[in-house]
Design an enzyme around this catalytic site. Structure first.
Site, PDB file in Angstrom:
ATOM      1  N   TYR A   1      -9.249  -4.427   3.137  1.00  0.00           N
ATOM      2  CA  TYR A   1     -10.322  -4.128   4.080  1.00  0.00           C
ATOM      3  C   TYR A   1     -11.053  -2.838   3.726  1.00  0.00           C
ATOM      4  CZ  TYR A   1      -7.615  -7.417   7.002  1.00  0.00           C
ATOM      5  OH  TYR A   1      -6.914  -8.489   7.486  1.00  0.00           O
TER       6      TYR A   1
ATOM      7  N   HIS B   1      -0.514 -10.904   2.216  1.00  0.00           N
ATOM      8  CA  HIS B   1      -1.857 -11.149   2.726  1.00  0.00           C
ATOM      9  C   HIS B   1      -2.467 -12.429   2.147  1.00  0.00           C
ATOM     10  CE1 HIS B   1      -5.883  -8.992   3.912  1.00  0.00           C
ATOM     11  NE2 HIS B   1      -5.730 -10.158   4.497  1.00  0.00           N
TER      12      HIS B   1
END
Length: 337
Positions: free
Chosen positions: A57, A125
């Protein structure tokens, strides 16, 4: 409680609302550090005990870490739990690295950025982007090793396709090392309720904590323009636009937004442990808490109704418009990954 080795027995005491800090990356609009710090402070002040981020992110970890460092006197490290991720470092499949060496490096890098000497939760992830063997034979064993060392307290996975998430959880249970946490995103909202059928299966696979992320489906169910990168098919995007137009046409009487309806619906589903909400300003955090409080009264997911007949009529029409997509999921990974 952590023992002398840093291991934590039992489920972490997590708040029902968690702060998703992926929005600090700027993917959903400008997110300056000052706003991020105020958002974190508002969340912690309202009792949030889980903050979620990832190296993927952008500078989210850096902004979250700076905020937590600035707020350390008011909110000591023991007052919240940090969840971050490993394995994904870019958009393309070539940007994934689940090698044991990279897992170790990634955990250390995250701890430095977040100004902490341990991480409460670390998730693999977007596990659907790689072969399952990379997750269950390499990444998770390394994370479990780091857990034994006390650097990581809880281990799990995140991703979009629920069947992939469930299969990995089942494999781990079969191996005698059930996962602590499973995070699913965009699978529990106004247009898709697929997660509900999987929660009992995930529990049966030994998962302690189930997190439902993105009640607004990565901005699709907000009141503004859908992000250009959003992977939903055009038919769903058009249906959502129809819902937005419907709400706006009735707004003089109803004084409500599609986002408010969407959050009230998602937050009323009580079988997950945490609803993870992205908020990049203090105002957005306060809005999320008002929505959660309202959701507990309305209980829309369990066939509850609005007291206001006009708003109930709008909600019923929205449900009808979106009903054809209740089990729809977009491809993940996408074809251009």
């Amino acid at each position: 409680m952590a023992n002398s080795t840093g291991l934590v027995a039992g489920r972490l005491p997590l708040s029902k609302i968690g702060l998703g800090c992926g929005v600090f990356s700027g993917a959903y609009g400008l997110a300056p550090q000052t706003d991020a710090t105020r958002a974190v402070r508002a969340a912690l002040s309202n009792g949030v005990s889980l903050v979620d981020t990832s190296p993927y992110y952008g500078d989210s970890e850096l902004k979250l870490g700076s905020a937590l460092l600035e707020l350390k006197d008011e909110f000591p490290r023991s007052s919240y739990h940090i969840c971050t991720k490993v394995g994904r470092y870019g958009y393309h499949i070539s940007d994934f690295d689940y090698s044991a060496k990279r897992i170790s490096e990634s955990v250390q890098e995250s701890m430095r950025r977040l100004h902490t000497d341990y991480l409460d939760i670390v998730l693999c992830h977007d596990v659907e982007f790689v072969d399952i063997a990379q997750i269950v034979d390499v990444a998770l064993p390394k994370l479990l090793e780091l857990k034994q060392q006390g650097l990581v307290r809880k281990v799990g996975i995140s991703g979009y396709p629920l069947d992939v998430l469930l299969r990995i959880c089942q494999i781990q249970q079969e191996r005698g090392t059930p996962l602590d946490v499973c995070l699913s995103y965009c699978n529990l909202n106004l247009h898709c309720q697929a997660l509900a059928a999987f929660v009992p299966k995930l529990r049966a696979a030994g998962v302690e904590t189930v997190i439902a992320a993105s009640p607004l489906s990565m901005g699709l169910l907000s009141d503004g323009e859908t992000p250009e990168w959003h992977p939903a098919k055009p038919e769903l995007k058009n249906a959502v636009k129809q819902c937005i137009d419907l709400v706006r046409s009735c707004n003089e009487e109803s004084k409500i937004s599609l986002a408010e309806i969407a959050e009230s619906y998602a937050f009323s589903y009580g079988d997950v442990d945490v609803h993870l909400v992205g908020a990049k300003t203090a105002q957005e955090v306060e809005h999320a808490f008002r929505a959660y409080s309202r959701a507990q009264k309305l209980q829309l997911y369990s066939s509850g109704k609005y007291e206001d007949d006009n708003i109930q009529n709008i909600y019923a029409q929205i449900k009808t418009i979106l009903e054809p997509f209740a089990e729809y999921t977009w491809p993940s990974p996408p074809g251009n990954a």
